[in-house]
Design a protein around this motif. Structure first.
Motif, short mmCIF file in Angstrom:
data_model
loop_
_atom_site.label_atom_id
_atom_site.label_comp_id
_atom_site.label_asym_id
_atom_site.label_seq_id
_atom_site.Cartn_x
_atom_site.Cartn_y
_atom_site.Cartn_z
N GLY A 199 0.80 -1.22 0.00
CA GLY A 199 0.00 0.00 0.00
C GLY A 199 0.83 1.26 0.00
O GLY A 199 0.31 2.35 0.24
N THR A 200 2.13 1.13 -0.29
CA THR A 200 3.04 2.27 -0.22
C THR A 200 3.59 2.62 -1.60
O THR A 200 4.08 1.75 -2.32
N THR A 208 6.60 4.75 -3.21
CA THR A 208 7.88 5.37 -2.86
C THR A 208 8.40 6.15 -4.05
O THR A 208 8.50 5.61 -5.16
N ARG A 265 10.63 9.77 -0.59
CA ARG A 265 9.34 10.17 0.00
C ARG A 265 8.34 9.03 -0.19
O ARG A 265 8.23 8.47 -1.27
N ARG A 266 7.62 8.71 0.85
CA ARG A 266 6.62 7.64 0.81
C ARG A 266 5.23 8.21 1.06
O ARG A 266 5.07 9.14 1.84
N LEU A 267 4.23 7.63 0.39
CA LEU A 267 2.85 8.01 0.62
C LEU A 267 1.94 6.84 0.26
O LEU A 267 2.37 5.86 -0.36
N GLU A 268 0.67 6.96 0.65
CA GLU A 268 -0.27 5.88 0.42
C GLU A 268 -0.85 5.96 -0.99
O GLU A 268 -0.98 7.03 -1.57
N TRP A 269 -1.22 4.79 -1.55
CA TRP A 269 -1.90 4.73 -2.84
C TRP A 269 -2.94 3.62 -2.76
O TRP A 269 -2.91 2.77 -1.87
N ASP A 274 1.02 13.15 5.23
CA ASP A 274 0.31 11.88 5.44
C ASP A 274 1.01 11.00 6.45
O ASP A 274 0.89 9.79 6.43
N GLY A 275 1.78 11.57 7.34
CA GLY A 275 2.49 10.76 8.32
C GLY A 275 3.09 11.64 9.40
O GLY A 275 2.82 12.82 9.48
N ARG A 330 8.04 4.16 10.20
CA ARG A 330 9.01 4.34 9.13
C ARG A 330 8.90 5.76 8.59
O ARG A 330 7.81 6.23 8.27
N VAL A 360 8.46 9.03 6.44
CA VAL A 360 7.84 9.21 5.13
C VAL A 360 8.72 10.04 4.20
O VAL A 360 8.54 10.03 2.99
#
Length: 380
Positions: A162-163, A165, A177-181, A357-358, A366, A368
């Motif tokens: 669900g990440t 990157t 940078r990480r975010l949800e999708w 988002d974090g 972890r 983001v």
């Protein structure tokens, strides 16, 4: 072909599509925009063989049809038209634009010479548009500008679980940078990677930032983005970025924490006396402060800020001020943690506080958003 449209809508559509037009080209038709009018809609498209941009907008269509006109010339005309409705028509081989008593006539380009626009890939993923635009901007500052090393001018997009990157590196710095999708119907379970031109991706995501959600499709060497009435397809770069796992391993590092905005202001201030390629020095001490310094000889500057340090009694490091400002400016958190391995070695910056988002990694999750910099060896 004949249609009527609001001047603001026409200017916005032409301006978006014209952003992909090449500044110079040996193929004149690539300097054109394709205008297609039908069923109360106007579709404006630009294509430079690498990126296609298409936008739809409402228009009162009297006669449907297609025409290709020089894109930047049409944009210049749109910008000087009086406010209000604009009447456009194809009269023989001339395209006319009329508003408020002002009339322009444009020559047209041959439709048969215009390349076929790429088919948008089926949606694979969707992501919050505003968060996506922010994340791309945060990592794109680390992308290279040297076109002789095309892979390093890209942003690598990875979908795993669900990440999402996003990563970029020019060999001297590395941003992640990480975010949800969310998966779409065509999505599978295996991780997916794609390397996109950073400048193109920035343009696309900025334009889509207010569209709610961006739908992303992948098909071979193409990636597609759609949101609202805007669609874009971008040809992928070949290769991939070096893996960053071992680079981000900072075992044994000295850890410093400082207010991000205050540090940005201080770096800008002391860097005024720094010569070209001259570093800004940061001397951390266990007394709860960091001393910033720049310059040599009689032209020097210094400023002290509150900071915390753990893992050592003192630590000194120096950075290219432009690179340091790029890194610090990409964070949206109130504080930044700096993991330092020493002079001439790696330094890892992580935001502390609330990202879009974090929590920036401040609560044990972890991180983001992280940005790796190489410190310079000469402290001055």
């Amino acid at each position: 072909m004949q249609f009527r449209i609001d001047r603001g809508d026409l200017t916005e559509a032409v301006g978006w599509a014209a952003r992909v037009l090449p500044a110079r080209t040996t193929v004149p038709v690539l300097g054109g925009l394709l205008l297609e009018a039908a069923d109360g809609r106007l579709n404006v498209s630009g294509f430079d063989l690498e990126t296609a941009a298409c936008v739809e907008t409402e228009a009162e269509t009297t006669v449907g049809g297609q025409v290709i006109v020089l894109g930047r010339r049409l944009l210049d005309i749109c910008r000087v038209l009086p406010a209000g409705p604009v009447s456009c028509a194809l009269e023989g081989s001339r395209f006319t634009v009329e508003a408020g008593g002002t009339r322009f006539g444009l020559s047209t380009l041959p439709r048969e010479e215009y390349p076929t626009l790429p088919t948008a890939p089926q949606p694979y993923a969707s992501v919050d548009a505003a968060a996506f635009a922010t994340a791309v901007a945060q990592v794109a500052v680390a992308a290279g500008r040297d076109d002789t090393l095309p892979a390093l001018t890209g942003v690598q997009l990875t979908l795993d679980g669900g990440t999402m990157t996003l990563a970029a590196s020019d060999r001297y710095r590395y941003a992640v940078r990480r975010l949800e999708w969310k998966p779409e119907a065509a999505a599978g379970d295996d991780p997916v990677e794609a390397l996109l031109p950073a400048r193109r991706l920035l343009d696309v995501t900025r334009s889509l930032s207010r569209s709610g959600r961006v739908h992303i499709g992948l098909d071979g060497g193409l990636i597609g983005f759609a949101g609202g009435d805007i669609r874009a397809t971008v040809r992928l770069l070949e290769g991939r970025l070096p893996r960053y796992g071992s680079l981000f391993d900072m075992a044994g590092a000295t850890v410093a924490e400082v207010a991000c905005e205050e540090l940005v202001e201080a770096v800008r201030r002391v860097a005024v006396v720094a010569e070209a390629n001259s570093p800004v020095r940061l001397d951390f001490s266990a007394d709860g402060s960091v001393l910033l310094g720049a310059g040599y000889g009689d032209d020097v500057a210094a400023q002290r800020l509150p900071a915390t340090l753990s893992g050592a009694e003192e630590a000194s490091v120096a950075f290219n001020p432009a690179y340091l400002l790029d890194a610090l400016g990409s964070f949206e958190t109130p504080r930044v943690r700096m993991e330092l391995l020493g002079v001439g070695q790696r330094a890892l910056l992580t935001g502390l506080g609330s990202e879009a988002d974090g929590d920036g990694g401040g609560s044990g999750a972890r991180p983001v958003h992280q940005h790796l910099l190489m410190s310079v060896r000469q402290l001055g």
